[in-house]
Design a protein around this motif. Structure first.
Motif, short mmCIF file in Angstrom:
data_model
loop_
_atom_site.label_atom_id
_atom_site.label_comp_id
_atom_site.label_asym_id
_atom_site.label_seq_id
_atom_site.Cartn_x
_atom_site.Cartn_y
_atom_site.Cartn_z
N LEU A 244 -1.61 3.71 2.42
CA LEU A 244 -2.90 3.38 1.82
C LEU A 244 -2.71 2.70 0.47
O LEU A 244 -3.38 1.72 0.13
N MET A 245 -1.76 3.24 -0.31
CA MET A 245 -1.52 2.67 -1.64
C MET A 245 -1.03 1.25 -1.54
O MET A 245 -1.50 0.36 -2.25
N VAL B 146 7.62 -6.26 -6.15
CA VAL B 146 6.17 -6.10 -6.08
C VAL B 146 5.57 -6.19 -7.47
O VAL B 146 4.56 -6.87 -7.71
N ILE C 24 -9.60 1.68 -4.57
CA ILE C 24 -8.57 0.63 -4.56
C ILE C 24 -7.76 0.68 -5.84
O ILE C 24 -6.52 0.66 -5.82
N ARG D 239 2.44 -17.40 -19.96
CA ARG D 239 3.63 -16.71 -19.46
C ARG D 239 4.89 -17.40 -19.95
O ARG D 239 5.84 -16.76 -20.40
N LEU E 115 -7.26 -12.35 -4.46
CA LEU E 115 -6.98 -13.46 -5.37
C LEU E 115 -6.70 -14.73 -4.57
O LEU E 115 -7.24 -15.80 -4.88
N TYR F 20 5.70 3.91 -6.91
CA TYR F 20 6.41 3.57 -5.69
C TYR F 20 6.90 2.13 -5.64
O TYR F 20 7.84 1.84 -4.92
N LEU G 133 -5.48 4.01 -6.02
CA LEU G 133 -4.32 3.98 -5.13
C LEU G 133 -3.31 2.95 -5.60
O LEU G 133 -2.10 3.21 -5.66
N SER G 134 -3.83 1.79 -5.98
CA SER G 134 -2.93 0.73 -6.36
C SER G 134 -2.23 1.06 -7.68
O SER G 134 -1.05 0.73 -7.87
N VAL H 206 -0.60 -11.60 -10.90
CA VAL H 206 -1.82 -11.53 -10.09
C VAL H 206 -2.93 -10.86 -10.89
O VAL H 206 -4.06 -11.36 -10.97
N ILE I 225 -1.38 4.10 -8.69
CA ILE I 225 -0.30 5.04 -8.37
C ILE I 225 0.86 4.30 -7.73
O ILE I 225 2.03 4.52 -8.06
N HIS I 226 0.51 3.38 -6.84
CA HIS I 226 1.57 2.61 -6.18
C HIS I 226 2.40 1.84 -7.19
O HIS I 226 3.62 1.87 -7.17
N LEU I 227 1.72 1.16 -8.10
CA LEU I 227 2.43 0.31 -9.05
C LEU I 227 3.24 1.13 -10.04
O LEU I 227 4.29 0.68 -10.52
N ILE J 204 -5.67 -6.48 -3.35
CA ILE J 204 -5.87 -7.21 -4.60
C ILE J 204 -5.25 -8.61 -4.51
O ILE J 204 -5.88 -9.60 -4.89
N VAL J 205 -4.02 -8.66 -3.98
CA VAL J 205 -3.36 -9.97 -3.87
C VAL J 205 -4.14 -10.87 -2.92
O VAL J 205 -4.38 -12.04 -3.21
N ILE K 291 5.33 -9.67 -8.70
CA ILE K 291 4.19 -10.43 -8.19
C ILE K 291 2.90 -9.93 -8.81
O ILE K 291 2.03 -10.71 -9.19
N MET K 292 2.78 -8.61 -8.93
CA MET K 292 1.49 -8.05 -9.32
C MET K 292 1.09 -8.35 -10.76
O MET K 292 -0.08 -8.48 -11.07
N HIS K 293 2.07 -8.45 -11.66
CA HIS K 293 1.71 -8.71 -13.06
C HIS K 293 0.93 -10.01 -13.22
O HIS K 293 -0.18 -10.01 -13.75
N LEU L 1 -7.63 -1.43 -13.54
CA LEU L 1 -6.25 -1.22 -13.13
C LEU L 1 -5.30 -1.21 -14.33
O LEU L 1 -4.42 -0.35 -14.43
N ARG M 172 1.19 6.68 1.18
CA ARG M 172 1.95 5.53 0.70
C ARG M 172 1.45 4.26 1.35
O ARG M 172 1.35 3.21 0.71
N SER N 153 -3.87 -1.01 -0.60
CA SER N 153 -4.84 -1.38 -1.64
C SER N 153 -4.24 -2.38 -2.62
O SER N 153 -4.95 -3.24 -3.15
N THR N 154 -2.92 -2.28 -2.85
CA THR N 154 -2.30 -3.30 -3.69
C THR N 154 -2.36 -4.65 -3.00
O THR N 154 -2.63 -5.68 -3.62
#
Lengths: 303, 286
Positions: free
Chosen positions: B17-18, A110, A94, B274, B29, A105, A97-98, A117, A100-102, B25-26, A113-115, A173, B15, B21-22
């Protein structure tokens, strides 16, 4: 202003600087000696046990009867290994992959949101993870085990490792993203200009270049997972037995310390045994940390 | 041709799968927050936040967990302040006083990373055995000291990350105008990196308030709000932990409610850090 007062003013400033510098030195010395102090303190306290029994017997015996004076740490060590390895296996793909995505891609929204999270996941206290484990993961595992023919209470090694894997995701991550971002842009451009697709470039250039960093990210994750206490303690079952499957309860080292410390002060041997458990934790975690940091430093130098 | 299509398909699969997986995570949470709110909100009441445990609280009678809330705040505040006294000077020391000696600086960073990695239960056990050695009983002070040891590396490393980015020219011009090094440190460099320092403090505060393993043996547990440093103190994580291990359902429900309180505190800290870091960013000299 007279010359005298100017001089006085100057002396005051220099004095302040001197005082402050020496305070800084004190802080520095504290940090310098703290790891050694921790190590020496733990060795000193567990000395009583090490003197009495051989190290091999302590580590590889499964006879845990503190009242009879038998201390075999094998069930705890094996449980710790089960939980740690399983959690890395769950969160490893997980995270990879995530990451590489972040880094390659993801669109801007995204990332936006992800920061937060990742930050919030990293900030949630371990007790909350434990509570979540009890609310959701325990019933889920209990049902899953029943449907797979392994009826259990839900408090198993697998439950602990699922909770643990979620806890270390933000940690791994963050490092992965940092490591992947340090791969120089030119390398990727060179690969792309030779006709490789984006995915090929990532697979054969970026990841290859970042490999030591990736290994060390997982190493740090392992050391974090090994020492995690409260969340695992709440869901892992705490039965002194060597777990032989993922649907069996375990009893990792940190839980051993947390469950028994304070009550067992009256028996010096038991006290010493628990300190020995802390020493094992300290050594394992430090070794993994040292190895991973070394890899990171070396790969940074190379790039 | 077919090979190319196959490659394309593989890339799309990867892509997907990636992204998946992101997404996991969301979703996790959200699951954590929603499940805790769902379980905890029904039993959360004003009584819980405003009262200390009455007689028979742990058998489901009335009372609240004010003792744990206040205790946690005391402990976290105390250790953050004490930690700041050590970490800010150290962070400045390695970035200003010893900036030239990069070997030493890297060594300190390495050591701090090592300390950061040591699990809090080890700090707790160590702190406890030191307490026994000196004959000190479980108390607020012992808890504060243990937690301070545990958050110093976190604070120093996160401040250090910000102080590293302060331009060298700023430092040199301040020094060349005749200010001493400590004046440069506090009046120039610190002011420049206030948002980072505040974030580091908030991060450490969050860690201190949420950690249970380090205070498990050192801070003790009590039903009262401590009035002096040598009294034991209750903390929220431990209160959740103890109440959850009770067999009575009402007490367990209160544990969920306490978990809601802790989650809200953590979320407030996270959001405010933040806001702080984005607010101060505009005033920075570049």
């Amino acid at each position: 202003m007279s010359i005298k007062s100017i001089r006085f003013f100057k002396i005051g400033r220099i004095l302040k600087d001197k005082l402050h510098s020496s305070w800084m030195l004190v802080c520095f010395l504290i940090v310098l000696f703290l790891p050694f102090l921790l190590g020496i303190g733990l060795v000193f306290k567990s000395n009583l046990l090490i003197k009495e029994e051989s190290l091999l017997q302590l580590l590889f015996s499964s006879q845990w009867h503190p009242m009879k004076g038998e201390f075999g740490f094998l069930p705890f060590i094996i449980s710790s290994l089960w939980v740690t390895v399983l959690s890395i296996l769950i969160c490893g793909p997980i995270c990879m992959l995530s990451a590489i995505h972040l880094t390659h891609y993801a669109k801007r929204w995204v990332l936006k949101i992800m920061h937060p999270v990742i930050d919030i996941l990293a900030g949630i206290p371990s007790v909350i993870y434990g509570v979540w484990g009890i609310i959701l993961v325990v019933p889920f595992i209990s049902r899953l085990g029943a449907s797979l023919g392994h009826p259990n209470s839900g408090y198993t090694v697998l439950t602990g490792s699922i909770v643990l894997s979620i806890m270390i995701i933000p940690f791994i991550l963050n490092i992965l993203i940092e490591v992947i971002n340090t791969v120089p842009q030119e390398l990727k451009e060179a690969s792309l200009s030779l006709g490789a697709t984006k995915w090929e470039t990532i697979k054969k250039v970026t990841l290859k270049k970042a490999f030591p960093g990736i290994v060390s990210a997982y190493g740090l994750g392992i050391s974090r997972a090994f020492g995690e206490t409260i969340a695992v303690l709440m869901v892992v079952g705490n039965v002194v037995k060597i777990p032989t499957g993922i649907f069996q309860p375990g009893y990792p080292l940190p839980s051993l310390i947390a469950n028994n410390y304070g009550e067992m002060l009256s028996i010096p041997m038991y006290d010493s045994a628990l300190m020995f458990a802390a020493l094992i934790l300290f050594v394992v975690v430090t070794v993994f940390n040292l190895g991973s940091r070394y890899l990171i430093l070396r790969s940074e130098k190379k790039i | 041709m077919i090979k190319k299509m196959f490659q394309k398909a593989k890339e799309y699969l990867n892509r997907f799968l990636m992204f998946f997986s992101t997404l996991i995570i969301v979703v996790v949470l959200l699951m954590i927050i929603i499940s805790i709110l769902y379980k905890g909100l029904p039993s959360l009441s004003w009584e819980m936040i405003s009262q200390i445990p009455q007689g028979g609280y742990y058998f489901g009678k009335e009372g609240g967990i004010l003792n744990a809330i206040i205790g946690s705040l005391y402990l976290a505040l105390g250790s953050t302040i004490l930690g700041l006294c050590f970490s800010l000077p150290l962070a400045l020391y390695i970035n200003i006083h010893r900036a030239k000696n990069s070997r030493l600086v890297n060594f300190i960073r390495f050591l701090l990373d090592l300390l950061w990695g040591i699990p809090s239960i080890v700090y707790g056990a160590f702190g406890f055995s030191v307490m026994i050695y000196f004959g000190v009983r479980t108390s607020l002070l012992a808890g504060i000291i243990t937690v301070t040891l545990f958050i110093i590396p976190i604070m120093v490393r996160s401040m250090d990350e910000v102080l590293k980015t302060v331009p060298k020219g700023l430092l040199e011009s301040a020094l060349s105008l005749g200010s001493t090094r400590s004046e440069t440190a506090y009046k120039v460099v610190c002011r420049q990196s206030i948002p980072g320092i505040v974030t580091a403090i908030l991060l450490a505060f969050g860690r201190a308030i949420g950690d249970a393993a380090a205070v498990l043996f050192t801070a003790g547990y009590t039903d009262y709000i401590p009035t002096a440093l040598n009294q034991p103190v209750a903390t929220l994580p431990l209160s959740i932990f103890f109440q959850l291990s009770s067999p009575i359902p009402e007490v367990q429900n209160r544990a969920y409610a306490a978990a809601v309180i802790l989650t809200v505190i953590i979320l407030i800290i996270s959001v405010s850090s933040r806001i702080v870091s984005s607010k101060f960013k505009q005033k920075k000299i570049r």
